[in-house]
Design a protein around this motif. Structure first.
Motif, PDB file in Angstrom:
ATOM      1  N   VAL A 104      25.410 -12.555   7.768  1.00  0.00           N
ATOM      2  CA  VAL A 104      26.473 -13.482   8.134  1.00  0.00           C
ATOM      3  C   VAL A 104      25.854 -14.845   8.392  1.00  0.00           C
ATOM      4  CG1 VAL A 104      28.250 -13.975   9.853  1.00  0.00           C
ATOM      5  CG2 VAL A 104      27.808 -11.632   9.177  1.00  0.00           C
ATOM      6  N   GLU A 105      26.486 -15.887   7.872  1.00  0.00           N
ATOM      7  CA  GLU A 105      25.998 -17.246   8.127  1.00  0.00           C
ATOM      8  C   GLU A 105      26.428 -17.660   9.521  1.00  0.00           C
ATOM      9  OE1 GLU A 105      27.173 -20.009   5.177  1.00  0.00           O
ATOM     10  OE2 GLU A 105      26.554 -18.711   3.545  1.00  0.00           O
ATOM     11  N   VAL A 106      25.487 -18.167  10.300  1.00  0.00           N
ATOM     12  CA  VAL A 106      25.743 -18.499  11.687  1.00  0.00           C
ATOM     13  C   VAL A 106      26.376 -19.886  11.804  1.00  0.00           C
ATOM     14  CG1 VAL A 106      24.673 -18.693  13.969  1.00  0.00           C
ATOM     15  CG2 VAL A 106      23.798 -17.060  12.327  1.00  0.00           C
ATOM     16  N   GLU A 107      26.254 -20.740  10.799  1.00  0.00           N
ATOM     17  CA  GLU A 107      26.764 -22.107  10.872  1.00  0.00           C
ATOM     18  C   GLU A 107      28.272 -22.145  11.066  1.00  0.00           C
ATOM     19  OE1 GLU A 107      24.625 -21.224   8.272  1.00  0.00           O
ATOM     20  OE2 GLU A 107      22.916 -21.999   9.377  1.00  0.00           O
ATOM     21  N   GLN A 108      28.982 -21.124  10.628  1.00  0.00           N
ATOM     22  CA  GLN A 108      30.436 -21.149  10.711  1.00  0.00           C
ATOM     23  C   GLN A 108      30.952 -20.900  12.132  1.00  0.00           C
ATOM     24  OE1 GLN A 108      31.842 -18.166   8.056  1.00  0.00           O
ATOM     25  NE2 GLN A 108      30.667 -16.540   8.982  1.00  0.00           N
ATOM     26  N   ASP A 161      16.529 -17.272  14.341  1.00  0.00           N
ATOM     27  CA  ASP A 161      15.669 -18.263  13.678  1.00  0.00           C
ATOM     28  C   ASP A 161      15.353 -19.442  14.594  1.00  0.00           C
ATOM     29  OD1 ASP A 161      15.692 -16.724  11.392  1.00  0.00           O
ATOM     30  OD2 ASP A 161      17.424 -17.762  10.542  1.00  0.00           O
ATOM     31  N   ALA A 180      24.321 -10.850  11.968  1.00  0.00           N
ATOM     32  CA  ALA A 180      23.703 -12.179  12.004  1.00  0.00           C
ATOM     33  C   ALA A 180      22.189 -12.073  12.048  1.00  0.00           C
ATOM     34  CB  ALA A 180      24.214 -12.959  13.211  1.00  0.00           C
ATOM     35  N   LYS A 181      21.667 -11.127  12.811  1.00  0.00           N
ATOM     36  CA  LYS A 181      20.214 -10.947  12.879  1.00  0.00           C
ATOM     37  C   LYS A 181      19.651 -10.450  11.557  1.00  0.00           C
ATOM     38  CE  LYS A 181      19.567 -10.322  17.810  1.00  0.00           C
ATOM     39  NZ  LYS A 181      19.093  -9.442  18.872  1.00  0.00           N
ATOM     40  N   GLY A 217      20.850 -11.298   8.707  1.00  0.00           N
ATOM     41  CA  GLY A 217      21.036 -12.348   7.718  1.00  0.00           C
ATOM     42  C   GLY A 217      22.232 -12.123   6.816  1.00  0.00           C
TER      43      GLY A 217
END
Length: 57
Positions: free
Chosen positions: A52-56, A33, A47-48, A50
């Protein structure tokens, strides 16, 4: 399965176990993103997609 040929002393057993070390997880740079993040290689697909949340990370 390996079969011991000789009895190993308690001191030698514990010394062998204490030498084991875990490696750090290798991180890979991925653009998701429009942001570049470093995440473990095994989570890149999730992650690509969507899942898994990448912020963690």
């Amino acid at each position: 399965m390996a079969t011991p040929k000789f009895k190993m002393s308690r001191a030698n057993t514990r010394m062998r176990r204490s030498q084991w070390k875990a490696d750090n997880v290798a991180l890979q740079e991925v653009t998701i993103d429009g942001r570049t993040v470093r995440i473990p290689r095994r989570l890149v697909k999730a992650a690509k997609a969507g899942l898994v949340e990448v912020e963690q990370f």
